[in-house]
Design a protein around this motif. Structure first.
Motif, PDB file in Angstrom:
ATOM      1  N   LEU A  30      47.973  11.636  60.428  1.00  0.00           N
ATOM      2  CA  LEU A  30      49.080  13.430  59.606  1.00  0.00           C
ATOM      3  C   LEU A  30      48.309  14.542  58.624  1.00  0.00           C
ATOM      4  N   TRP A  31      47.729  13.737  57.483  1.00  0.00           N
ATOM      5  CA  TRP A  31      47.433  14.290  56.430  1.00  0.00           C
ATOM      6  C   TRP A  31      46.122  14.873  56.989  1.00  0.00           C
ATOM      7  N   ALA A  32      45.528  14.953  57.895  1.00  0.00           N
ATOM      8  CA  ALA A  32      44.334  15.314  58.616  1.00  0.00           C
ATOM      9  C   ALA A  32      45.030  16.380  59.722  1.00  0.00           C
ATOM     10  N   GLN A  33      46.219  16.226  60.046  1.00  0.00           N
ATOM     11  CA  GLN A  33      46.159  17.075  61.232  1.00  0.00           C
ATOM     12  C   GLN A  33      46.653  18.559  60.172  1.00  0.00           C
ATOM     13  N   VAL A  34      47.834  18.291  59.483  1.00  0.00           N
ATOM     14  CA  VAL A  34      47.848  19.303  59.162  1.00  0.00           C
ATOM     15  C   VAL A  34      47.779  19.969  58.501  1.00  0.00           C
ATOM     16  N   SER A  35      45.581  19.290  57.338  1.00  0.00           N
ATOM     17  CA  SER A  35      44.509  19.904  57.399  1.00  0.00           C
ATOM     18  C   SER A  35      44.288  20.993  58.224  1.00  0.00           C
ATOM     19  N   ALA A  36      44.151  20.325  59.285  1.00  0.00           N
ATOM     20  CA  ALA A  36      43.343  20.824  60.127  1.00  0.00           C
ATOM     21  C   ALA A  36      44.113  22.272  61.041  1.00  0.00           C
ATOM     22  N   VAL A  37      45.677  22.562  61.126  1.00  0.00           N
ATOM     23  CA  VAL A  37      46.304  23.647  60.591  1.00  0.00           C
ATOM     24  C   VAL A  37      46.401  24.293  59.606  1.00  0.00           C
ATOM     25  N   ILE A  38      46.250  24.120  58.764  1.00  0.00           N
ATOM     26  CA  ILE A  38      45.748  25.394  57.356  1.00  0.00           C
ATOM     27  C   ILE A  38      45.232  25.226  57.499  1.00  0.00           C
ATOM     28  N   ALA A  39      43.819  24.836  57.904  1.00  0.00           N
ATOM     29  CA  ALA A  39      42.364  25.455  57.907  1.00  0.00           C
ATOM     30  C   ALA A  39      42.306  26.134  59.175  1.00  0.00           C
ATOM     31  N   ALA A  40      42.601  25.879  60.585  1.00  0.00           N
ATOM     32  CA  ALA A  40      43.326  26.816  61.117  1.00  0.00           C
ATOM     33  C   ALA A  40      43.273  28.130  60.866  1.00  0.00           C
ATOM     34  N   ARG A  41      44.744  28.889  60.216  1.00  0.00           N
ATOM     35  CA  ARG A  41      45.108  29.308  59.603  1.00  0.00           C
ATOM     36  C   ARG A  41      44.190  29.953  58.945  1.00  0.00           C
ATOM     37  N   ILE A  42      44.280  29.679  57.640  1.00  0.00           N
ATOM     38  CA  ILE A  42      43.278  30.445  57.051  1.00  0.00           C
ATOM     39  C   ILE A  42      41.925  30.993  57.674  1.00  0.00           C
ATOM     40  N   LYS A  43      41.054  29.949  58.565  1.00  0.00           N
ATOM     41  CA  LYS A  43      39.859  30.633  59.467  1.00  0.00           C
ATOM     42  C   LYS A  43      40.602  32.214  60.556  1.00  0.00           C
ATOM     43  N   GLU A  44      41.864  32.238  60.888  1.00  0.00           N
ATOM     44  CA  GLU A  44      42.554  33.042  61.930  1.00  0.00           C
ATOM     45  C   GLU A  44      43.253  34.399  61.344  1.00  0.00           C
ATOM     46  N   GLY A  45      42.689  33.975  59.583  1.00  0.00           N
ATOM     47  CA  GLY A  45      43.923  35.039  58.861  1.00  0.00           C
ATOM     48  C   GLY A  45      44.897  35.334  58.710  1.00  0.00           C
ATOM     49  N   GLY A  46      46.071  33.966  58.716  1.00  0.00           N
ATOM     50  CA  GLY A  46      46.904  33.433  58.748  1.00  0.00           C
ATOM     51  C   GLY A  46      47.066  33.736  57.046  1.00  0.00           C
ATOM     52  N   TYR A  47      46.350  32.655  56.087  1.00  0.00           N
ATOM     53  CA  TYR A  47      46.313  32.937  55.149  1.00  0.00           C
ATOM     54  C   TYR A  47      44.927  33.702  54.427  1.00  0.00           C
ATOM     55  N   SER A  48      45.060  35.123  53.918  1.00  0.00           N
ATOM     56  CA  SER A  48      44.129  36.105  53.820  1.00  0.00           C
ATOM     57  C   SER A  48      43.445  34.988  51.953  1.00  0.00           C
ATOM     58  N   VAL A  49      41.967  35.385  51.737  1.00  0.00           N
ATOM     59  CA  VAL A  49      41.200  35.050  50.805  1.00  0.00           C
ATOM     60  C   VAL A  49      42.439  35.525  49.568  1.00  0.00           C
ATOM     61  N   GLY A  50      42.432  34.472  48.817  1.00  0.00           N
ATOM     62  CA  GLY A  50      43.466  34.545  47.283  1.00  0.00           C
ATOM     63  C   GLY A  50      45.048  34.389  47.573  1.00  0.00           C
ATOM     64  N   GLY A  51      45.354  34.196  49.165  1.00  0.00           N
ATOM     65  CA  GLY A  51      46.295  34.493  49.231  1.00  0.00           C
ATOM     66  C   GLY A  51      47.211  33.022  48.886  1.00  0.00           C
ATOM     67  N   LYS A  52      48.940  32.837  48.908  1.00  0.00           N
ATOM     68  CA  LYS A  52      48.921  31.352  48.345  1.00  0.00           C
ATOM     69  C   LYS A  52      49.765  30.761  49.580  1.00  0.00           C
ATOM     70  N   VAL A  53      48.693  29.386  49.413  1.00  0.00           N
ATOM     71  CA  VAL A  53      48.986  28.615  50.868  1.00  0.00           C
ATOM     72  C   VAL A  53      50.210  27.786  50.601  1.00  0.00           C
ATOM     73  N   PRO A  54      51.104  26.992  51.875  1.00  0.00           N
ATOM     74  CA  PRO A  54      52.422  26.709  51.327  1.00  0.00           C
ATOM     75  C   PRO A  54      52.529  25.547  50.802  1.00  0.00           C
ATOM     76  N   SER A  55      54.200  25.257  49.594  1.00  0.00           N
ATOM     77  CA  SER A  55      53.421  24.175  48.626  1.00  0.00           C
ATOM     78  C   SER A  55      53.571  22.999  49.397  1.00  0.00           C
ATOM     79  N   VAL A  56      53.481  22.102  48.418  1.00  0.00           N
ATOM     80  CA  VAL A  56      53.583  20.732  49.216  1.00  0.00           C
ATOM     81  C   VAL A  56      55.253  20.505  49.749  1.00  0.00           C
ATOM     82  N   VAL A  57      56.007  21.125  49.171  1.00  0.00           N
ATOM     83  CA  VAL A  57      57.146  20.729  49.313  1.00  0.00           C
ATOM     84  C   VAL A  57      57.305  21.606  51.222  1.00  0.00           C
ATOM     85  N   GLU A  58      57.250  22.238  51.080  1.00  0.00           N
ATOM     86  CA  GLU A  58      56.818  23.312  52.309  1.00  0.00           C
ATOM     87  C   GLU A  58      56.547  22.472  53.319  1.00  0.00           C
ATOM     88  N   LEU A  59      55.019  22.615  52.737  1.00  0.00           N
ATOM     89  CA  LEU A  59      54.863  21.591  54.295  1.00  0.00           C
ATOM     90  C   LEU A  59      55.447  20.376  54.672  1.00  0.00           C
TER      91      LEU A  59
END
Length: 82
Positions: A11-40
């Motif tokens: 599961l950790w690898a799948q979640v990592s892949a989803v977050i990485a894809a969101r970063i690549k697609e611009g869902g999270y911008s450079v310097g922008g906050k990514v979800p916390s452990v609790v949010e994930l």
């Protein structure tokens, strides 16, 4: 924004892949906050330790940086890794 996870793969690898894809697609911008452990944990229905492992992997890959007490942020690829 919830994702369906394949419970036959780590599961950790799948979640990592989803977050990485969101970063690549611009869902999270450079310097922008990514979800916390609790949010994930809430979004994906996973244990906090699994969410932490996903974030640790992203940090090791240089996609995010962490600031103690503030959270995790999208890393600027132009900056050298610490």
């Amino acid at each position: 924004m919830s994702e369906d996870l394949d419970r036959t793969r780590p599961l950790w690898a799948q979640v990592s892949a989803v977050i990485a894809a969101r970063i690549k697609e611009g869902g999270y911008s450079v310097g922008g906050k990514v979800p916390s452990v609790v949010e994930l944990s809430t979004e994906f229905g996973i244990a906090a330790s699994t969410a932490q492992k996903a974030l640790t992997h992203l940090k090791r890959e240089g996609l995010i940086r962490t600031e103690v007490g503030l959270g995790s942020f999208v890393a600027d690829k132009s900056e050298p890794a610490p």
